[in-house]
Design an enzyme around this catalytic site. Structure first.
Site, PDB file in Angstrom:
ATOM      1  CG  ASP A 139      -1.883  -1.108   1.263  1.00 41.72           C
ATOM      2  OD1 ASP A 139      -2.130  -1.690   0.190  1.00 41.72           O
ATOM      3  OD2 ASP A 139      -2.390  -1.435   2.356  1.00 41.72           O
TER       4      ASP A 139
HETATM    5  P1  NAP Z   1       0.940  -3.967   3.161  1.00 37.08           P
HETATM    6  O1  NAP Z   1       0.311  -3.013   2.212  1.00 37.08           O
HETATM    7  O2  NAP Z   1       0.097  -4.529   4.233  1.00 37.08           O
HETATM    8  O3  NAP Z   1       1.561  -5.141   2.273  1.00 37.08           O
HETATM    9  C1  NAP Z   1       2.387  -6.105   2.803  1.00 37.08           C
HETATM   10  C2  NAP Z   1       2.774  -7.057   1.692  1.00 37.08           C
HETATM   11  O4  NAP Z   1       3.771  -7.912   2.224  1.00 37.08           O
HETATM   12  C3  NAP Z   1       1.628  -7.950   1.217  1.00 37.08           C
HETATM   13  O5  NAP Z   1       1.146  -7.533  -0.040  1.00 37.08           O
HETATM   14  C4  NAP Z   1       2.238  -9.368   1.201  1.00 37.08           C
HETATM   15  O6  NAP Z   1       2.100  -9.922  -0.110  1.00 37.08           O
HETATM   16  C5  NAP Z   1       3.708  -9.134   1.522  1.00 37.08           C
HETATM   17  N1  NAP Z   1       4.256 -10.167   2.403  1.00 37.08           N
HETATM   18  C6  NAP Z   1       3.682 -10.716   3.484  1.00 37.08           C
HETATM   19  N2  NAP Z   1       4.489 -11.637   4.022  1.00 37.08           N
HETATM   20  C7  NAP Z   1       5.613 -11.670   3.247  1.00 37.08           C
HETATM   21  C8  NAP Z   1       6.809 -12.419   3.281  1.00 37.08           C
HETATM   22  N3  NAP Z   1       7.037 -13.352   4.217  1.00 37.08           N
HETATM   23  N4  NAP Z   1       7.746 -12.188   2.335  1.00 37.08           N
HETATM   24  C9  NAP Z   1       7.522 -11.262   1.369  1.00 37.08           C
HETATM   25  N5  NAP Z   1       6.411 -10.531   1.280  1.00 37.08           N
HETATM   26  C10 NAP Z   1       5.469 -10.721   2.214  1.00 37.08           C
HETATM   27  O7  NAP Z   1       2.227  -3.335   3.872  1.00 37.08           O
HETATM   28  P2  NAP Z   1       2.809  -1.875   3.832  1.00 37.08           P
HETATM   29  O8  NAP Z   1       3.134  -1.456   2.432  1.00 37.08           O
HETATM   30  O9  NAP Z   1       3.899  -1.859   4.872  1.00 37.08           O
HETATM   31  O10 NAP Z   1       1.617  -0.953   4.281  1.00 37.08           O
HETATM   32  C11 NAP Z   1       1.146  -0.918   5.609  1.00 37.08           C
HETATM   33  C12 NAP Z   1      -0.357  -0.825   5.612  1.00 37.08           C
HETATM   34  O11 NAP Z   1      -0.814  -0.958   6.963  1.00 37.08           O
HETATM   35  C13 NAP Z   1      -0.880   0.491   5.074  1.00 37.08           C
HETATM   36  O12 NAP Z   1      -2.037   0.299   4.330  1.00 37.08           O
HETATM   37  C14 NAP Z   1      -1.174   1.260   6.354  1.00 37.08           C
HETATM   38  O13 NAP Z   1      -2.179   2.245   6.173  1.00 37.08           O
HETATM   39  C15 NAP Z   1      -1.662   0.141   7.265  1.00 37.08           C
HETATM   40  N6  NAP Z   1      -1.550   0.519   8.669  1.00 37.08           N
HETATM   41  C16 NAP Z   1      -0.358   0.744   9.222  1.00 37.08           C
HETATM   42  C17 NAP Z   1      -0.282   1.216  10.506  1.00 37.08           C
HETATM   43  C18 NAP Z   1       1.041   1.553  11.109  1.00 37.08           C
HETATM   44  O14 NAP Z   1       1.030   2.200  12.144  1.00 37.08           O
HETATM   45  N7  NAP Z   1       2.137   1.165  10.520  1.00 37.08           N
HETATM   46  C19 NAP Z   1      -1.425   1.404  11.259  1.00 37.08           C
HETATM   47  C20 NAP Z   1      -2.656   1.126  10.676  1.00 37.08           C
HETATM   48  C21 NAP Z   1      -2.703   0.688   9.380  1.00 37.08           C
HETATM   49  P3  NAP Z   1       2.199 -11.511  -0.349  1.00 37.08           P
HETATM   50  O15 NAP Z   1       1.243 -12.143   0.613  1.00 37.08           O
HETATM   51  O16 NAP Z   1       1.829 -11.688  -1.771  1.00 37.08           O
HETATM   52  O17 NAP Z   1       3.610 -11.889  -0.058  1.00 37.08           O
END
Ligand code: NAP
Length: 463
Positions: A390
């Site tokens: 994301d």
């Molecule tokens: P993300 O959008 O959740 O994507 C994580 C990706 O990691 C997934 O598409 C997954 O695809 C891949 N993945 C999972 N396990 C894996 C592994 N072992 N090896 C390789 N790839 C792996 O993560 P992000 O880009 O860090 O974004 C964070 C999201 O969380 C945002 O939408 C944000 O708004 C939300 N959020 C964050 C917080 C915060 O405080 N950080 C709080 C609330 C919400 P595959 O399964 O295909 O591998």
């Protein structure tokens, strides 16, 4: 056992230590020391409390300290980094539960002795009971969702908001009755507590598992408010101060997360966000992904002048931070510059990536905030996206119908080439397709991030 003025002075010192500790948590370089300073403040507050004349049984306190301390030690050692959000949820819940117990005991004690509290104390007590109960059960549901014991999907039903409003009205009525009418029967107090516990469940079930970090931070804030209320009830200043600190920092953190996702707190709490979609090898508009091999990706990394690594939640899941450090060192040895681009909500809690990379001793000066690094992508040969989705999704800029529209993102798409490490085409937290993966410049290296990075390290060594 301790003179009142000294007790107050030492409580004040403890409060100063809490505030200094919190201030130091602002930067990864000072965070460890900040944690130690706050812990010292807590130790001081506990020692001073234990010297109070009102202590009934040191034996019971020692038993509680032993059991609680042992559990805390075990938790700190056993819990994985990726399970930190649900651990925090559980700890918040217990904080709320303690406030509920202390405030209820104060009330029941007065009742038993046939005494009546002044109106301000009576209201504060019942507010403490209400917030404590909501925090306890709300946090428990957050824990169950994050631990995947319960489905992370929002649980909604027709008339839910009306049911919640009625529930709240009933709680308010009973609470006022308990607080205002002297000698109220316990048959009113217990239903008040029971309904408050139900309210905690009802408030959290419609929120998607993915929004739980914001909810946890909000509940954390509630537990602080409940503790501050309890502090007023039992006349303990340090509890008032520490509760207020937790209460305000929790609210600030919730706001920071909402801002970084470009969503309002109301949308998080009532938006039922988080249905999951799995994208396929072709995008909705018919574009196809291109995969690459470890050998190809390693050559590109070995000869790049500048590489920006974009870590995301998948890096934390794979626990591949040490392999990332090895890769960084190898690229630098070959003459390339490596930077890490940190999105404020990458991962599942604020600062998740900073803590993860710090664990592998990646120097802080290689970590760049979004605003500082976004202009750099154009001058970058390879953007290496590791388990992030994301936070690099261009739909946030281009698609007004996207749930993440307006969220600031990292400009990975501006790099000359983009290599994405993930296991398949699963969506991220927001449950939406990512056009970056179908971009002409993007190559997907499929596999668990730890495995892929280990292979890349071996190949870059050879290159
Ligand atoms: P993300 O959008 O959740 O994507 C994580 C990706 O990691 C997934 O598409 C997954 O695809 C891949 N993945 C999972 N396990 C894996 C592994 N072992 N090896 C390789 N790839 C792996 O993560 P992000 O880009 O860090 O974004 C964070 C999201 O969380 C945002 O939408 C944000 O708004 C939300 N959020 C964050 C917080 C915060 O405080 N950080 C709080 C609330 C919400 P595959 O399964 O295909 O591998």
């Amino acid at each position: 056992m301790i003179v009142p003025w000294l007790e107050r002075l030492l409580y004040l010192v403890a409060a100063v230590l809490f505030i200094t500790g919190l201030k130091r948590l602002q930067s990864p370089e000072t965070a460890r020391r900040g944690n130690q300073i706050s812990a010292l403040g807590m130790l001081l507050a506990m020692v001073v409390t234990l010297l109070d004349d009102g202590i009934v049984s040191y034996g019971a306190i020692a038993a509680g300290l032993l059991v609680g301390g042992a559990l805390g030690l075990w938790l700190a050692r056993a819990v994985k980094m990726t399970a930190m959000p649900q651990t925090v949820a559980m700890l918040n819940g217990l904080g709320g539960g303690s406030s509920l117990l202390v405030a209820s005991t104060e009330f029941l004690n007065l009742e038993r002795r046939g005494l009546t509290a002044t109106l301000d104390v009576a209201i504060t007590t019942q507010v403490g009971v209400l917030i404590g109960a909501v925090t306890l059960t709300g946090s428990l549901i957050a824990f169950l969702k994050l631990q995947e014991v319960m489905s992370g999907r929002p649980i909604t039903f027709a008339g839910q908001k009306t049911v919640n409003a009625l529930l709240f009205a009933a709680i308010l009525g009973l609470g006022m009755w308990v607080a205002i009418v002297p000698g109220v029967p316990l048959a009113v107090f217990f239903p008040f507590v029971a309904l408050a516990l139900v309210l905690g469940v009802m408030l959290v079930i419609p929120i998607g598992g993915a929004d739980m970090p914001v909810v946890i931070s909000l509940l954390n804030s509630y537990s602080g408010i409940a503790a501050a209320m309890t502090g007023f009830v039992i006349g303990n200043e340090v509890l008032v101060i520490s509760g207020a600190l937790v209460g305000s920092s929790g609210i600030i953190l919730s706001q920071i997360m909402c801002k970084a996702m470009n969503r309002s707190l109301t949308n998080v709490l009532f938006g039922a966000f988080g249905a999951t979609v799995t994208a396929g090898p072709k995008s909705a508009t018919g574009l196809t992904v291109r995969s690459t091999s470890v050998e190809d990706a390693a050559v590109q990394l070995a000869y790049a002048q500048q590489v920006i690594i974009v870590p995301g939640y998948g890096l934390a899941v794979a626990q591949a931070q040490h392999q990332v450090r090895e890769l960084m060192e190898l690229i630098e040895k070959k003459g390339g510059v490596v930077k890490f681009a940190i999105h404020p909500v990458a991962g599942r809690m604020p600062g998740h990536m900073n803590v993860l990379l710090a664990e592998a001793n990646i120097p802080y000066d290689k970590l760049f905030d979004m605003d500082d690094v976004n202009g750099e992508f154009e001058r970058t040969d390879v953007a290496l996206v590791i388990g992030a989705n994301d936070v690099v999704n261009p739909a946030a800029r281009t698609d007004p119908s996207s749930p993440i529209f307006g969220m600031p993102i990292l400009n990975a798409e501006h790099a000359k080439r983009i290599i994405v490490l993930k296991r398949g085409m699963s969506a991220g937290f927001a449950g939406i397709e990512n056009e970056l993966f179908y971009d002409q410049k993007t190559q997907m290296l499929f596999g668990d991030a730890k495995g892929s990075l280990s292979k890349l390290v071996a190949e870059v060594k050879q290159a």
